[in-house]
Design an enzyme around this catalytic site. Sequence first.
Site, PDB file in Angstrom:
ATOM      1  CG  ASP A  59      -3.152   3.579  -2.320  1.00 13.91           C
ATOM      2  OD1 ASP A  59      -4.208   2.961  -2.081  1.00 13.91           O
ATOM      3  OD2 ASP A  59      -2.543   4.240  -1.447  1.00 13.91           O
ATOM      4  CG  ASP A  76      -1.877   1.157   1.221  1.00 16.13           C
ATOM      5  OD1 ASP A  76      -2.960   0.980   0.669  1.00 16.13           O
ATOM      6  OD2 ASP A  76      -1.547   2.241   1.749  1.00 16.13           O
ATOM      7  CG  LEU A  77       1.522   3.292  -3.594  1.00 10.33           C
ATOM      8  CD1 LEU A  77       1.321   4.151  -4.824  1.00 10.33           C
ATOM      9  CD2 LEU A  77       2.931   2.728  -3.565  1.00 10.33           C
TER      10      LEU A  77
END
Length: 836
Positions: free
Chosen positions: A488, A445-446
């Site tokens: 994301d 996960d960004l």
Amino acid sequence: MAKQLKLLILNASVAERETIKTTLNKLNVFTFIEASDSQDALKILKSHPVDIIITGLEVGKIDGWRFSRMIRSGLLKTPKNTPILLTPPIYCERIAETTARSYGIDAVLPFERQDMLPQVLANVLSTHLEKSSRLNLLLLETDNRKAKDISEQLKLSFAITHTTSTKATLATYLQQKFAIVLIDATESHSDTAAGLISEILQHNPKQAIVTIIDNNDADYAEQLLLSGVTDFIRAPYDHSLLSKVCDHAARREDFMVSYAEFAQKVEQLSQSQSRYKELFSAHQRILLHLNTVVLEFNQEGNIRFINPAWEHLTGYGIKSSLAKSLTDFCLPECKTKLQDTIQRILHGGEQQQQVEIQLKHKNGNAIWVECRLQLIKNSQNSATITATIDNIHERKQAELQLRHLALHDTLTELHNRYYFDQQLQRICKAQYTSNDTEHALIYIDLDHFKIINDSKGHQQGDIVLKEVAQLFTANISDEHLVCRIGGDEFAVILKNTNLLDAHLVAESICMAIEKHRFHSEGQEYSISCSIGLTQITEQNNDPSECLKQADIALYVAKSLGRNLVHCYSKEDSHHNSLQAGLEWGHSIRQALQHDAIELHYQPIWDFKRGHVAYFEALLRLKLDDELIYPNQFIPALELLNDTFLMDQCVIRNAIKSVAEYPELNQVAINLSAQSFLDERLLPHIESSLKEYNVEPTRIIFEITESASINNLVATRAMIERLNGLGCHFSIDDFGTGFSTFNYLKQLPAQHVKIDGSFVRDMLNDPIDLALVKAINDISRSLDKRSVAEYVENKEIFLALKEIGIDYGQGYFIARPVPVEKISDELKKISENNLFN
């Protein structure tokens, strides 16, 4: 290979069902389920889910439209958002579009265009999301109680956006498309309503507008209609009437355009009927033979006859091609397949065969063709083969595109969630019989991607996602599977990889993203990612459990500070509470998005002038008629990185209250550490001050000392920008995180708030008392005002006054109260002899 998709074909015609299957069969993507009657189809869907549905219109007592409505009801075994394609016999674009939207249908394709099925299905599968047939409605109603009542009445048919002022209504309207605008134009709002209606219609003369009026003046109603209003309703009104009026008004343009389009279609058909009869035969002959190559082979399989279409298809001359084998013109990978097909006809007893191959054009390009071969025997009983060849290159490209789109994310070109689920299930299933192999699953996960998306726009967000996908493919070998799960979030299945090697891969991904520099509008910035990791082994081979473990590990990584890798362990004892916190955080986010907050205001006492100097705004959330305090929801918001949403709500509502209540001469607003340095903060403050016409000097912003010293240069710059607007600034909880008073010199704040933990025990602890005095003295020397928290009793109040503290805040002076009760609270303070 990925699991095939289940496709239900509902059509009363056997021939049309066969045509659909023939068109799609070569894709090798679908497993077909057939039904000729809608009730038979419903019987199937009550017990079996499918992945996609193609339905005709006349399919039994329940037609195709109402059959689609049954799917969208959610009452069947198949998901209510199952993609639906309708194939009607007659087609008018606007009518089809309008009706399909009402019945929740994803696409409409006339049966005569069945050759377009692969492309249409590709678009449906690649872009399909949970759909809503509700129309967008913009409501202007200053009375929140009335707005809530109206929203309740219309929620089944409309997705409602509520505004409370003409200015906010116009701003919202210009940013989004609405099917209808519903305006309170009752007597008290008639002047402002007229101006708003005029501005909306200048922007879009065809906009549907409904007004609510409360008088018996026929001239007023006529004036509204003449100004361009679509319809009106008189208050008080019947609830069902409001829904009916709004529905008719919202769809009026669709009905008018659809009627005109239908009339035009009828006229066109009438005019072209005679010409169609004249041209029918000629067109049929042309269509049957256009670009079709006809060949005949001798008993050795070499070409002995060929027609001129061959030269157009391949670029080779007819004479130069005679006496050669058709395999001489194939790509190497197709030769064996064609030779085997010919041999089965000549010597294997087959009468006819069909095969798809790639021919090599004279210019070097490859062409997909469909070759149909037929065995023919002459009077001497000797066998020969005839063949027809059609160019199917475009269709084949569409099939390949469909296959690609069904398994890939359209933005990043990585594999998608559907393919990931299939592969994870396959790998986990294989582990049942494997004793020595192990794989790994990582979830990525960004960090803070939402800030990039919101502040720099979705276009820049998409660029970041594409670059991140390229970093993944550059740092992960091709034998492993990289997928974009959504938003994301990404997942990687590392095949034949032990836990240590998987951890090294995950760490390399973290480092690659952290080192990469992204560029936007001349600026350079970096991001990071958090990664959760788990193993897939013989003992741990349940797909759902593996996903859950990787997800838990990811959020543990986030809670530990982000930009790191965390391996799932059974000792992750806090994961249950973490998951609960995430669910709570989503509830809090939803409450903030719906502005379900209540601000309480606590007076701040001026010791020297003997009156209330200003107020501090304190946030409460309203959930299920219960007030929730900050310590109960801020940790969950921080976990989701959504504190900026909270600050947006507080800033907007506090400034609005300052505008509406003169008693709020000046208000202090707390800012979270996460959103303080967010570049969206200053524009939001500026727009709120402008919208409510509030002087910036009436606003004080506060941030804790510990948050401010983490980035002193950026903090100083932000304070200077706020001061430049005219706002004041305060350092909150001073004394809890500082190592020296010197840093106060660098921050241009007007107030220093002494942490309450020192004030509470200052009469019993000489060290606390000394600190309170020292902070006050330093503040005075730097020309800043000191504020003491936790003034809980008379003794502390008098001691602080004697020390020379500028301002005091605490329950002894006044408790926080809703804005409506401020006047009463000020009256109580004025009647207290001690304060006087």
